[in-house]
Design a protein around this motif. Structure first.
Motif, mmCIF file in Angstrom:
data_model
loop_
_atom_site.group_PDB
_atom_site.id
_atom_site.type_symbol
_atom_site.label_atom_id
_atom_site.label_comp_id
_atom_site.label_asym_id
_atom_site.label_seq_id
_atom_site.Cartn_x
_atom_site.Cartn_y
_atom_site.Cartn_z
ATOM 1 N N MET A 100 -2.095 2.556 3.759
ATOM 2 C CA MET A 100 -1.085 1.839 4.533
ATOM 3 C C MET A 100 -0.785 0.492 3.891
ATOM 4 O O MET A 100 -1.683 -0.297 3.648
ATOM 5 C CB MET A 100 -1.566 1.636 5.969
ATOM 6 C CG MET A 100 -2.036 2.922 6.625
ATOM 7 S SD MET A 100 -2.570 2.648 8.322
ATOM 8 C CE MET A 100 -1.052 3.015 9.173
ATOM 9 N N ASP A 101 0.510 0.257 3.633
ATOM 10 C CA ASP A 101 0.925 -0.969 2.956
ATOM 11 C C ASP A 101 1.604 -1.897 3.961
ATOM 12 O O ASP A 101 2.765 -1.686 4.305
ATOM 13 C CB ASP A 101 1.880 -0.626 1.808
ATOM 14 C CG ASP A 101 1.967 -1.755 0.791
ATOM 15 O OD1 ASP A 101 1.525 -2.882 1.112
ATOM 16 O OD2 ASP A 101 2.476 -1.500 -0.315
ATOM 17 N N GLU A 102 0.893 -2.890 4.423
ATOM 18 C CA GLU A 102 1.411 -3.843 5.420
ATOM 19 C C GLU A 102 2.167 -3.135 6.533
ATOM 20 O O GLU A 102 3.325 -3.465 6.815
ATOM 21 C CB GLU A 102 2.313 -4.880 4.750
ATOM 22 C CG GLU A 102 1.571 -5.722 3.740
ATOM 23 C CD GLU A 102 2.453 -6.831 3.162
ATOM 24 O OE1 GLU A 102 3.173 -7.470 3.935
ATOM 25 O OE2 GLU A 102 2.396 -7.044 1.938
ATOM 26 N N PRO A 103 1.516 -2.162 7.175
ATOM 27 C CA PRO A 103 2.261 -1.354 8.146
ATOM 28 C C PRO A 103 2.705 -2.157 9.357
ATOM 29 O O PRO A 103 3.678 -1.804 9.999
ATOM 30 C CB PRO A 103 1.262 -0.275 8.553
ATOM 31 C CG PRO A 103 -0.074 -0.883 8.311
ATOM 32 C CD PRO A 103 0.100 -1.773 7.115
ATOM 33 N N LYS A 134 -1.489 -5.476 -4.783
ATOM 34 C CA LYS A 134 -2.002 -4.654 -3.678
ATOM 35 C C LYS A 134 -1.229 -3.337 -3.573
ATOM 36 O O LYS A 134 -1.820 -2.261 -3.527
ATOM 37 C CB LYS A 134 -1.881 -5.428 -2.354
ATOM 38 C CG LYS A 134 -2.597 -6.769 -2.363
ATOM 39 C CD LYS A 134 -2.497 -7.474 -1.029
ATOM 40 C CE LYS A 134 -1.098 -7.927 -0.651
ATOM 41 N NZ LYS A 134 -0.554 -8.994 -1.523
ATOM 42 N N SER A 135 0.110 -3.459 -3.559
ATOM 43 C CA SER A 135 0.913 -2.235 -3.457
ATOM 44 C C SER A 135 0.698 -1.351 -4.678
ATOM 45 O O SER A 135 0.660 -0.120 -4.569
ATOM 46 C CB SER A 135 2.393 -2.591 -3.330
ATOM 47 O OG SER A 135 2.631 -3.329 -2.165
ATOM 48 N N THR A 136 0.551 -1.990 -5.827
ATOM 49 C CA THR A 136 0.317 -1.236 -7.062
ATOM 50 C C THR A 136 -0.980 -0.435 -6.964
ATOM 51 O O THR A 136 -1.014 0.760 -7.300
ATOM 52 C CB THR A 136 0.263 -2.208 -8.256
ATOM 53 O OG1 THR A 136 1.480 -2.947 -8.302
ATOM 54 C CG2 THR A 136 0.065 -1.460 -9.558
ATOM 55 N N PHE A 195 4.518 3.237 3.532
ATOM 56 C CA PHE A 195 4.963 2.273 2.529
ATOM 57 C C PHE A 195 5.256 0.919 3.162
ATOM 58 O O PHE A 195 5.368 0.785 4.376
ATOM 59 C CB PHE A 195 6.224 2.783 1.832
ATOM 60 C CG PHE A 195 5.997 4.021 1.031
ATOM 61 C CD1 PHE A 195 5.433 3.949 -0.233
ATOM 62 C CD2 PHE A 195 6.337 5.260 1.535
ATOM 63 C CE1 PHE A 195 5.221 5.095 -0.976
ATOM 64 C CE2 PHE A 195 6.126 6.419 0.800
ATOM 65 C CZ PHE A 195 5.563 6.333 -0.455
ATOM 66 N N GLN A 196 5.414 -0.067 2.281
ATOM 67 C CA GLN A 196 5.726 -1.425 2.760
ATOM 68 C C GLN A 196 7.065 -1.444 3.503
ATOM 69 O O GLN A 196 7.213 -2.120 4.495
ATOM 70 C CB GLN A 196 5.746 -2.384 1.572
ATOM 71 C CG GLN A 196 5.655 -3.840 1.956
ATOM 72 C CD GLN A 196 5.242 -4.723 0.787
ATOM 73 O OE1 GLN A 196 4.925 -4.247 -0.292
ATOM 74 N NE2 GLN A 196 5.236 -6.013 1.013
ATOM 75 N N LYS A 197 8.051 -0.668 2.990
ATOM 76 C CA LYS A 197 9.316 -0.505 3.709
ATOM 77 C C LYS A 197 9.225 0.796 4.505
ATOM 78 O O LYS A 197 8.671 1.763 4.010
ATOM 79 C CB LYS A 197 10.479 -0.424 2.719
ATOM 80 C CG LYS A 197 10.759 -1.738 2.023
ATOM 81 C CD LYS A 197 11.915 -1.591 1.024
ATOM 82 C CE LYS A 197 11.879 -2.689 -0.013
ATOM 83 N NZ LYS A 197 12.232 -2.187 -1.361
HETATM 84 MG MG MG Z 1 3.120 -5.125 -1.623
#
Ligand code: MG
Ligand code: ATP
Lengths: 272, 283
Positions: free
Chosen positions: A174-177, A62-64, A98-100
Motif C-alpha cells: 500500500m502506497d500512502e493509501p 518508497k514507491s520505487t 497505488f499512490q493515486k
Molecule cells: Mg511515493
C-alpha cells in the motif's frame, strides 16, 4: 455495524503470508540523459505476516521499493525475493494500492472494486458480496453505483483500498493509501485495516508520511533517507497487540512516536 | 470477528458529510430544470428572431432575391418538393446513401487501421507520416480526379465521403487505445491481466470515449464529401439538385434542400448519441 469477513476467509484457507527478501537492491532511472539514483544498496527482510511501514522524505524511493516488490519494476542491481523465489514479474495473491487511486472512470465504484475478480475470472456472487462488504467497511455503503467522478479524492482512495483487498491477498502493498484523508477517517480506516490484517493474516508493506499512523499499525518501521534513496534504519515498534483506539491515548504510543521522529530527523539530515 | 462498538465522532461526521454530498449530487439536477427551460425559451426566441430577420431582409430586398428567398416561399417549396411532386426524396436518398456508405467505410477502415497502428509503433511511425501528409492538402481538390477515375455513379461520392471522414476517426482511435496512464497499465500488470483483458477492460473503454466524439465530425465530413462529389458530376443527389436549382434560378428550392439536409444531420446526431449511450450501458 458488524463486519463478518472472517468466516469465509477461514473456510477458503487463504495462502500463507509471504516472506520478502531484499538483497542489496539498487534502482537507477535514466530519463533524457539524466540519471536518478532512486534506491541504493537497500537490504531488508520482511517476515511472513509482518506489518512493515516505509517512511522517509519525499523522493527517497518508497514507491520505487514498493513497485520492485510488486514486480512492476526490475532492480538495476540486487535481487528481490518473495518466499525465496526471485521476483520477475507481478505475482498472484499480491494486492496493490497505488499512490493515486487509479479508478476506471467508466466503471461504477462496485465494479471498480470487482475488477481484480473479473480479471481472475471469479464470477461467484459471494465474491461480489465480499466486495460490497469491503466498501461498507470503508464507509462507502450506498455508493456502489456511483462513478469515480462523483467521488471526492479521499473516497476514491478508499475504493482503491477495497479493490486491493478484494481477492484476499497474502501480500498487501500500500502506497500512502490514506494520504488524502482527514485525521478522523484515517484513524477509523487504520482500525479497519488492522482488523482485516488480524482476520486474514497477510504480510503488509505500507508507505506513509504519518509517523503516528506508522507507529499505530506496524510491527516495524523502516526509515529511509533521500538522494540517493537508502534504508537508514529499521525500528521495531514495542507496542503490544491487538491494538485498539485506546492505544492512541497511551503514553507508550507517544514515546514510540517521539523515537521514530528522532530517527527520521536524523535521516533527513543524512539526505542533505 | 470485529464489531464496531462505539462509532466514533469521526465516522458520524464522515457519514453526515457523505449524505450531504449525495444531496449535493441531486441538487444540480433539480436546478437544471430552471436553466433547461430558460434555454428552451431562449432557443425559440433566437429562432423567431432569425426567421424574422430573414423575412425582413428578403422583403426589404437587402439581399438580392437571386440569393435569398423569403422563409414563407422556402417552406412552400419544401412542401411541394416533399409532398406534391416528391422530387426531394430520390435526391435526399441518394445523398444519404452516399454519406452513410462513406461514413461506414471510413469508420471501419479507421478503427481497424487505428488499432493496428496503436499496437505496432513501428508500422505507425513508418506509415503515419504519409497519412498525415495526405491530410495537409484539401481532398475536395481531387474530387474531379476521383470522378474522372470512377465515373458518375455512387463510387466517387462514397470515396470522397470516406476520405474526408477517415482521418478524425483514425487519430482518435489511436489516441484512445494508447493514451492510458502508466498507473492504469501498472494496475492491470499487477492484476496479471492478459493482453486481451487489458484491451477489453482498459483500452477499448478508454478508446470509446475518444471515438464517439470523432464520429460526429466524421458524419459531417462524409456529408460534405458526398455533396462535393455531386457538385462535380451526378445524376441525382442534393448537391446535384442544388447545382441545378442555382442554374435555373430556383433560389427557394436550394434553401429547401438545405433544410432537408440539416434535418438529416440532426437525425444522424441523434442516432450517434443513442448509440453512445447504449454502448456505455453495455459496458
Ligand atoms: Mg511515493
Ligand atoms: N519512472 C521513473 N522515471 C524516472 N525517475 C523516477 C521514476 N520513478 C521515480 N523516479 C525518481 O526516483 C526517485 C524516487 O521516487 P519515488 O516515487 O520512489 O519516491 P517516494 O519516496 O515514493 O516519494 P513520495 O513520498 O513523494 O511519494 C525520485 O527522485 C523520482 O523522481
Amino acid at each position: 455495524m458488524a463486519i463478518t469477513t472472517g468466516d469465509r476467509a477461514a473456510a477458503q484457507a487463504p495462502p500463507r503470508p509471504a516472506a520478502i527478501g531484499i538483497r542489496d537492491v539498487s534502482k537507477v532511472f535514466t530519463r533524457r540523459g539524466a540519471t536518478v539514483r532512486a534506491l541504493e544498496h537497500a537490504s531488508l527482510d520482511i517476515a511472513p505476516g509482518e506489518f512493515v511501514s516505509l517512511i522517509g522524505p519525499s523522493g527517497c524511493g518508497k514507491s520505487t521499493l514498493l513497485k520492485l516488490i510488486a514486480g512492476l519494476l526490475e532492480p538495476s542491481a540486487g535481487t528481490v525475493t518473495v518466499d525465496g523465489a526471485p521476483v520477475t514479474g507481478p505475482l498472484p495473491q499480491v494486492g496493490v494500492a497505488f499512490q493515486k487511486p487509479t479508478l476506471l472512470r467508466w466503471r461504477t465504484v462496485l465494479d471498480n472494486v470487482c475488477l481484480p475478480l473479473v480479471i481472475d475470472g471469479d464470477r461467484r456472487p459471494e465474491s461480489r458480496e465480499h466486495a460490497r462488504r469491503l466498501l461498507e467497511m470503508m464507509g462507502l455503503a450506498g455508493f456502489e453505483k456511483h462513478y469515480p467522478r462523483e467521488m471526492s479524492g479521499g473516497m476514491e482512495q478508499r475504493v482503491a483500498i477495497a479493490r486491493s483487498l478484494v481477492n484476499r491477498p497474502s501480500l498487501l502493498l500500500m502506497d500512502e493509501p490514506f494520504g488524502a484523508l482527514d485525521e478522523f477517517t484515517r484513524e477509523d480506516l487504520n482500525d479497519e485495516l488492522l482488523g482485516v490484517w488480524q482476520r486474514e493474516p497477510k504480510t503488509v508493506v505500507f508507505v506513509t508520511h504519518s509517523i503516528s499512523e506508522a507507529v499505530f499499525l506496524s510491527d516495524r518501521i523502516v526509515v529511509m533517507s533521500a538522494r540517493p534513496g537508502r534504508i537508514h534504519a529499521s525500528l521495531p515498534v514495542p507496542l503490544p497487540r491487538p491494538r485498539g483506539r485506546e492505544l492512541r491515548d497511551d503514553p507508550a504510543f507517544y514515546e514510540a512516536i517521539r523515537d521514530v521522529r528522532a530517527v527520521l530527523d536524523e535521516a533527513k539530515g543524512a539526505g542533505r | 470477528m470485529k464489531t464496531r462498538t462505539a462509532p466514533s465522532g469521526g465516522t458520524r461526521a464522515d457519514l453526515a458529510s457523505l449524505g450531504a454530498l449525495d444531496q449535493g449530487g441531486a441538487a444540480p439536477r433539480r436546478r437544471a430544470e430552471g436553466p433547461g427551460l430558460k434555454s428552451a425559451v431562449l432557443a425559440v426566441l433566437i429562432f423567431v428572431v432569425l426567421v424574422a430577420a430573414w423575412q425582413g431582409a428578403a422583403s426589404a430586398e437587402l439581399v438580392s432575391p437571386l440569393i435569398l428567398a423569403p422563409p414563407g416561399e422556402v417552406i412552400e417549396v419544401l412542401v411541394r418538393l416533399a409532398v406534391i411532386d416528391g422530387t426531394l426524396w430520390p435526391n435526399l436518398l441518394a445523398t444519404v446513401q452516399e454519406t452513410l456508405l462513406g461514413f461506414a467505410l471510413a469508420v471501419a477502415a479507421a478503427v481497424v487501421l487505428g488499432s493496428v497502428f496503436a499496437f505496432s509503433p513501428i508500422l505507425r511511425n513508418a506509415v503515419y507520416p504519409y497519412i498525415l501528409a495526405s491530410q495537409t492538402f484539401p481532398k475536395v481538390a481531387i474530387a474531379p480526379l476521383i470522378v474522372a477515375a470512377m465515373g458518375y455513379g455512387l463510387a466517387p461520392k462514397v470515396t470522397l465521403a470516406a476520405l474526408l471522414a477517415f482521418f478524425p476517426v483514425l487519430t482518435n482511435t489511436i489516441a484512445g487505445l494508447t493514451e492510458v496512464s502508466e498507473d492504469e497499465v501498472n494496475l492491470f500488470r499487477a492484476l496479471r491481466a492478459s493482453r486481451w483483458q487489458e484491451l477489453r477492460y482498459l483500452r477499448i473503454p478508454n478508446a470509446l470515449a475518444f471515438i464517439f466524439p470523432a464520429l460526429n465530425s466524421a458524419a459531417v465530413l462524409a456529408l460534405i464529401g458526398a455533396i462535393v462529389g455531386e457538385f462535380v458530376a451526378a445524376r441525382e443527389g442534393v448537391g446535384y439538385a442544388i447545382a441545378q436549382y442555382t442554374v435555373t434560378g430556383e433560389v427557394a428550392a436550394t434553401y429547401a434542400m438545405l433544410i432537408a439536409l440539416s434535418i438529416f444531420g440532426l437525425a444522424v446526431y441523434g442516432v450517434l448519441s443513442l448509440a453512445e449511450r447504449l454502448v456505455r450501458r453495455a459496458q
